[in-house]
Design a protein around this motif. Structure first.
Motif, PDB file in Angstrom:
ATOM      1  N   MET A 236       0.841  -1.189   0.000  1.00  0.00           N
ATOM      2  CA  MET A 236       0.000   0.000   0.000  1.00  0.00           C
ATOM      3  C   MET A 236       0.880   1.245   0.000  1.00  0.00           C
ATOM      4  O   MET A 236       1.869   1.311   0.735  1.00  0.00           O
ATOM      5  CB  MET A 236      -0.911   0.035   1.238  1.00  0.00           C
ATOM      6  CG  MET A 236      -1.998  -1.000   1.269  1.00  0.00           C
ATOM      7  SD  MET A 236      -3.016  -0.849   2.773  1.00  0.00           S
ATOM      8  CE  MET A 236      -3.753   0.774   2.551  1.00  0.00           C
ATOM      9  N   ASP A 237       0.519   2.234  -0.803  1.00  0.00           N
ATOM     10  CA  ASP A 237       1.230   3.510  -0.745  1.00  0.00           C
ATOM     11  C   ASP A 237       0.929   4.171   0.592  1.00  0.00           C
ATOM     12  O   ASP A 237      -0.233   4.345   0.971  1.00  0.00           O
ATOM     13  CB  ASP A 237       0.779   4.422  -1.886  1.00  0.00           C
ATOM     14  CG  ASP A 237       1.314   3.959  -3.236  1.00  0.00           C
ATOM     15  OD1 ASP A 237       2.379   3.324  -3.260  1.00  0.00           O
ATOM     16  OD2 ASP A 237       0.650   4.216  -4.248  1.00  0.00           O
ATOM     17  N   ALA A 238       1.989   4.529   1.302  1.00  0.00           N
ATOM     18  CA  ALA A 238       1.817   5.079   2.648  1.00  0.00           C
ATOM     19  C   ALA A 238       2.794   6.221   2.859  1.00  0.00           C
ATOM     20  O   ALA A 238       3.853   6.297   2.225  1.00  0.00           O
ATOM     21  CB  ALA A 238       2.035   3.993   3.710  1.00  0.00           C
ATOM     22  N   VAL A 239       2.430   7.123   3.758  1.00  0.00           N
ATOM     23  CA  VAL A 239       3.315   8.208   4.145  1.00  0.00           C
ATOM     24  C   VAL A 239       3.354   8.288   5.666  1.00  0.00           C
ATOM     25  O   VAL A 239       2.322   8.144   6.333  1.00  0.00           O
ATOM     26  CB  VAL A 239       2.855   9.562   3.547  1.00  0.00           C
ATOM     27  CG1 VAL A 239       1.445   9.922   3.980  1.00  0.00           C
ATOM     28  CG2 VAL A 239       3.819  10.687   3.920  1.00  0.00           C
TER      29      VAL A 239
ATOM     30  N   THR B 245      10.892   4.068   0.135  1.00  0.00           N
ATOM     31  CA  THR B 245      10.835   2.859  -0.685  1.00  0.00           C
ATOM     32  C   THR B 245       9.832   3.117  -1.808  1.00  0.00           C
ATOM     33  O   THR B 245       9.288   4.219  -1.928  1.00  0.00           O
ATOM     34  CB  THR B 245      10.381   1.631   0.127  1.00  0.00           C
ATOM     35  OG1 THR B 245       8.988   1.776   0.469  1.00  0.00           O
ATOM     36  CG2 THR B 245      11.199   1.458   1.399  1.00  0.00           C
ATOM     37  N   GLU B 246       9.582   2.100  -2.606  1.00  0.00           N
ATOM     38  CA  GLU B 246       8.646   2.261  -3.717  1.00  0.00           C
ATOM     39  C   GLU B 246       7.281   2.734  -3.249  1.00  0.00           C
ATOM     40  O   GLU B 246       6.628   3.558  -3.889  1.00  0.00           O
ATOM     41  CB  GLU B 246       8.500   0.935  -4.471  1.00  0.00           C
ATOM     42  CG  GLU B 246       7.525   1.004  -5.637  1.00  0.00           C
ATOM     43  CD  GLU B 246       7.320  -0.345  -6.322  1.00  0.00           C
ATOM     44  OE1 GLU B 246       6.513  -0.407  -7.259  1.00  0.00           O
ATOM     45  OE2 GLU B 246       7.962  -1.328  -5.894  1.00  0.00           O
ATOM     46  N   HIS B 247       6.824   2.214  -2.090  1.00  0.00           N
ATOM     47  CA  HIS B 247       5.480   2.537  -1.605  1.00  0.00           C
ATOM     48  C   HIS B 247       5.472   3.417  -0.358  1.00  0.00           C
ATOM     49  O   HIS B 247       4.400   3.778   0.114  1.00  0.00           O
ATOM     50  CB  HIS B 247       4.710   1.248  -1.295  1.00  0.00           C
ATOM     51  CG  HIS B 247       4.402   0.412  -2.502  1.00  0.00           C
ATOM     52  ND1 HIS B 247       3.483   0.788  -3.448  1.00  0.00           N
ATOM     53  CD2 HIS B 247       4.910  -0.781  -2.913  1.00  0.00           C
ATOM     54  CE1 HIS B 247       3.416  -0.133  -4.397  1.00  0.00           C
ATOM     55  NE2 HIS B 247       4.272  -1.086  -4.100  1.00  0.00           N
ATOM     56  N   LEU B 248       6.634   3.749   0.184  1.00  0.00           N
ATOM     57  CA  LEU B 248       6.680   4.480   1.457  1.00  0.00           C
ATOM     58  C   LEU B 248       7.356   5.831   1.285  1.00  0.00           C
ATOM     59  O   LEU B 248       8.465   5.930   0.761  1.00  0.00           O
ATOM     60  CB  LEU B 248       7.433   3.664   2.511  1.00  0.00           C
ATOM     61  CG  LEU B 248       7.493   4.278   3.915  1.00  0.00           C
ATOM     62  CD1 LEU B 248       6.093   4.411   4.511  1.00  0.00           C
ATOM     63  CD2 LEU B 248       8.379   3.438   4.834  1.00  0.00           C
ATOM     64  N   SER B 249       6.657   6.880   1.764  1.00  0.00           N
ATOM     65  CA  SER B 249       7.199   8.240   1.746  1.00  0.00           C
ATOM     66  C   SER B 249       7.230   8.785   3.160  1.00  0.00           C
ATOM     67  O   SER B 249       6.577   8.257   4.071  1.00  0.00           O
ATOM     68  CB  SER B 249       6.350   9.147   0.848  1.00  0.00           C
ATOM     69  OG  SER B 249       6.333   8.678  -0.489  1.00  0.00           O
TER      70      SER B 249
END
Length: 422
Positions: free
Chosen positions: A190-193, A239-243
């Motif tokens: 999941m895209d997450a921040v 990472t690819e999905h983590l900001s």
């Protein structure tokens, strides 16, 4: 003409307590006026107006149903949303025709009725009704109906805000928040921040081995500039999905904020990011309380001692009271098993809180210390370690990924699908 967005009638027998995957995005600043026939419906609407997801909406309730609505708008502009309770079929349709003649363009109408009939639903759709609820209704029915008016009907819900906070300073809440966010991004894809809200002493940049030149300080001190493009420029890619929206962790400024200082930041992130993890510092102020109450789910991190037990109990009681239509907070025990330290058992904790801890994380200073000093996550040091599995378990519970999706339907669903051309 009344504008509308066709929506499936909800199963009115659904439980009032939402499932983990029943994510309702907050409504924007809109005006809502309800015209009720019964005291029970008025009470449900009144309760909905006190829900956190309608905090920005201005809600007014009066009795009298359709007749009162038509009379009210003969000489007054209509609000963004009208909620109407009506009993009969013929009177309802005739009343809607009269209402359309005095209704401003763009106003949306939600009807509450007692007739569960395919033909009636067709007529309501034809007249531009946005949603139809079958009485008796509960608080969440009203919240969901109003909030969904401002979300794309077929869009996957975005902007789930998860708040992680320590019951006491030094219990490792930030470490848990960062590792859980890593699991959400890496294991659940999941895209997450991660939003580090400890502007003076935040550790998210260190834990992810990031040193971004900008972060959340630029946003909170320039509220007039906050929009999607501006926030995107402030994010650091981990990472690819983590900001990461990093804290400056400097002391040149004093970080005193008003209660709503972070609202525009959170609102903007909700529109673009499926999962927002708030690393909330251990302090009690207007804005930290607002961040916790406004989150979709909350995780409290506690150590097994008396002060943590007291604080966890106090936070549980306040958050349950302030969020009556949400799932209760979750909590985990951290740093369990320190040699020679007297500890309160997980069972005693659960008895006092009236809830079981989601996980009990053991005290392992060598592994956690190495991860912190190297700017790594526990999963990077030991992918198969039991603690790594615990962080994944927390991630699954907070995001609802461990629970099967519950489908809602009624006997009208096949018709509605046909009307939509499915």
């Amino acid at each position: 003409m009344i504008s509308y967005a066709r929506q499936n009638p909800e199963d009115q027998s659904a439980a009032a307590t939402p499932a983990a995957d029943d994510h309702i995005a907050p409504a924007p600043r809109v005006s809502v006026q309800a015209f009720c026939e019964t005291v029970e419906t008025a009470a449900a609407v009144q309760s909905a107006g006190e829900d956190r997801r309608l905090a920005k909406a201005h809600l007014k309730i009066q009795m009298g149903g359709m007749a009162a609505a038509i009379e009210a708008y003969r000489s007054a502009p209509t609000p963004n949303v009208i909620v109407l309770e009506a009993d009969g079929r013929g009177d309802l349709l005739a009343g809607l025709d009269q209402l359309a003649s005095v209704c401003d363009s763009g106003t949306r109408v939600v009807v509450i009725g007692r007739i569960n009939d395919v033909g009636l639903y067709r007529e309501l759709v034809r007249r531009g009704v946005s949603d139809y609820l079958i009485a008796p209704i509960n608080t969440l029915d009203v919240v969901r109906a109003i909030c969904n008016l401002f979300s794309a009907p077929e869009a996957k819900a975005v902007g789930r805000v998860l708040a992680v906070v320590g019951a006491k300073g030094g219990v490792g809440a930030s470490t848990v928040a960062h590792n859980v966010s890593w699991a959400i991004a890496r294991e659940l894809a999941m895209d997450a921040v991660v939003v580090d809200l400890d502007l003076a002493f935040g550790t998210a940049g260190l834990d992810y081995n990031q040193d971004p030149p900008q972060g959340i300080a630029e946003a909170v001190f320039s509220p007039d500039r906050v929009d999607t493009a501006f926030i995107d420029r402030l994010l650091s890619k981990c990472t690819e999905h983590l900001s990461l929206l990093a804290a400056p962790a400097t002391l040149e400024r004093v970080y005193d904020f008003g209660t709503d200082a972070f609202d525009s930041i959170f609102d903007t992130l909700r529109t673009t990011m499926p999962c927002i993890v708030l690393d909330v510092p251990h302090q009690w102020s207007g804005w930290t309380k607002r961040a916790l109450i406004g989150a979709d789910d909350i995780l409290i991190v506690a150590a097994p001692d008396l002060a943590n037990l007291r604080n966890t109990k106090n936070m549980f009681d306040l958050l349950r009271s302030a969020r009556p239509n949400d799932r209760p907070p979750l909590y985990c025990l951290n740093q369990v098993g320190v040699p020679k330290r007297p500890e309160i058992s997980a069972g005693e904790f659960a008895k006092a809180i009236e809830s079981q801890p989601i996980v009990t994380i053991p005290f392992e200073p060598q592994m956690f210390g190495s991860a912190a000093n190297n700017g790594q996550m526990i999963a990077e040091i030991s992918a198969n370690h039991r603690t790594t599995e615990m962080f994944l378990q927390i991630a699954q519970r907070l995001t609802g990924r461990s629970e099967g999706k519950k489908s809602r339907s009624s006997f009208l669903s096949p018709l509605i699908d046909k009307l939509r051309g499915k």
